[in-house]
Motif scaffolding. Structure first.
Motif, PDB file in Angstrom:
ATOM      1  N   LEU A 247       0.844  -1.183   0.000  1.00 48.31           N
ATOM      2  CA  LEU A 247       0.000   0.000   0.000  1.00 48.31           C
ATOM      3  C   LEU A 247       0.883   1.239   0.000  1.00 48.31           C
ATOM      4  CD1 LEU A 247      -2.670  -1.000   2.700  1.00 48.31           C
ATOM      5  CD2 LEU A 247      -2.877  -1.178   0.213  1.00 48.31           C
ATOM      6  N   ARG A 251      -2.723   5.303   0.459  1.00 49.19           N
ATOM      7  CA  ARG A 251      -3.689   4.237   0.753  1.00 49.19           C
ATOM      8  C   ARG A 251      -3.526   3.705   2.186  1.00 49.19           C
ATOM      9  NH1 ARG A 251      -3.618  -0.429  -3.319  1.00 49.19           N
ATOM     10  NH2 ARG A 251      -5.586  -0.868  -2.229  1.00 49.19           N
ATOM     11  N   ASP A 256      -8.546   0.668   3.025  1.00 54.95           N
ATOM     12  CA  ASP A 256      -7.574  -0.050   2.200  1.00 54.95           C
ATOM     13  C   ASP A 256      -6.873  -1.146   2.986  1.00 54.95           C
ATOM     14  OD1 ASP A 256      -7.654   1.175  -0.463  1.00 54.95           O
ATOM     15  OD2 ASP A 256      -7.047   3.001   0.573  1.00 54.95           O
ATOM     16  N   GLN A 259      -9.153  -4.138   3.424  1.00 62.72           N
ATOM     17  CA  GLN A 259      -9.306  -4.927   2.206  1.00 62.72           C
ATOM     18  C   GLN A 259      -8.064  -5.753   1.877  1.00 62.72           C
ATOM     19  OE1 GLN A 259     -10.389  -1.938  -0.697  1.00 62.72           O
ATOM     20  NE2 GLN A 259     -12.557  -1.976  -0.126  1.00 62.72           N
ATOM     21  N   SER A 260      -6.895  -5.277   2.297  1.00 58.41           N
ATOM     22  CA  SER A 260      -5.652  -5.985   1.956  1.00 58.41           C
ATOM     23  C   SER A 260      -5.129  -6.853   3.094  1.00 58.41           C
ATOM     24  CB  SER A 260      -4.565  -4.973   1.570  1.00 58.41           C
ATOM     25  OG  SER A 260      -4.266  -4.113   2.656  1.00 58.41           O
TER      26      SER A 260
END
Length: 309
Positions: A247, A251, A256, A259-260
């Motif tokens: 990221l 981000r 974010d 989601q990651s």
């Protein structure tokens, strides 16, 4: 890993994000560390961005509260290096070593003809030698000696310790420091991508405890010259790659990261009890990614167990 505890001084919401939501995150993710700040600096920047998003301000790091946002990083990168920096959040801080088993990959730009005291561009030049006798063919032939399990002496300017103090700190204080003994490290692959003397670039895949700076220094000596690292980028650590997982700073947000986030296994009973020493991750286990406790040169609480460049 380096763990930071952040006390609560407010729970105003920004974009519907609260500190309790941040505290619900548990797992591992990767961010991009740019050249310049230390790994600990980057961790603090990330922490502050998340706290700002949750409306938490004026955090006093000296006061410990029961509730806290826990962040940690594994596999320290020197301030002059960039690339993949893996972050643990919540219970993920206890699982960094387990989740980071496997190889690491780097791209390095080296310079022939000059050696520095730190083995990279941040140091002072301590030696200059000719390099016009070195051909690409000779370079590639010599590289073959550095593939597989090899013995490597860690840099003097490193986060390794003597009598509880980092070698780099002792050197800056004017103390005489002896090099650590050579130790076995593993190089899975090593290739020369560009050769434009005095500059050259390498792709390296290696195991834990490996120093790219030492490799470049050793290569220079083996070629009857000298060399140091000009640029270093980590492109992979464990399952995390620069292309697919990191990221960028814009981000570093709750959304974010959520989601990651890579979930981590449920902590063991020992880890849940939080007993110091026993409750830590597997840093002290032989063959682990972070087998040598090596805090980075930067300040901060906790300890960082990964002796990476």
């Amino acid at each position: 890993k380096r763990t930071i505890s952040v006390p609560i001084h407010g729970m105003a919401t920004v974009n519907n994000v609260t500190l309790s939501k941040l505290q619900s995150l548990n797992g591992i993710f990767a961010i991009y560390k740019k050249q310049g700040p230390t790994s600990a600096d980057v961790l603090n920047m990330l922490k502050q961005k998340l706290l700002n998003e949750a409306g938490v301000a004026n955090a006093n790091h000296r006061k410990r509260k029961k509730q806290a946002l826990k962040l940690g990083h594994g596999g320290t990168l020197d301030s002059t290096a960039s690339g993949v920096l893996v972050i643990g959040i919540g219970q993920g801080t206890k699982m960094l070593t387990t989740m980071l088993t496997g190889s690491k990959k780097y791209t390095a730009v080296g310079e022939l003809g000059k050696a520095t005291d730190t083995l990279d561009s941040s140091g002072s030049v301590v030696q200059e030698k000719r390099y016009d006798h070195i051909t690409r063919e000779a370079f590639e032939e010599k590289m073959k000696e550095f593939i597989g399990e090899i013995m490597q002496v860690p840099p003097l300017y490193s986060a390794l310790k003597k009598d509880g103090k980092r070698l780099s700190v002792l050197l800056k204080q004017g103390h005489v420091v002896e090099a650590k003994p050579a130790r076995p490290v593993t190089v899975y692959s090593l290739s020369l991508q560009d050769f434009s003397p005095p500059l050259f670039s390498l792709d390296i895949e290696c195991g834990g405890g490996f120093y790219v700076r030492s490799l470049v220094d050793d290569l220079g000596k083996a070629l009857s010259s000298c060399a140091h690292v000009r640029e270093l980028t980590r492109t992979k650590q464990g399952r995390f790659t620069l292309e697919e997982h990191v990221l960028q700073e814009e981000r570093w947000t709750f959304r974010d990261i959520s989601q990651s986030l890579q979930p981590c296994p449920e902590p063991t009973a020992v880890q849940k009890n939080g007993k110091r020493g026993k409750a830590r991750d597997s840093c002290s286990q032989p063959g682990s990614e972070c087998a040598d406790p090596s805090p980075e040169r930067a300040g901060g609480a906790g300890r960082d167990c990964c002796p990476a460049d």
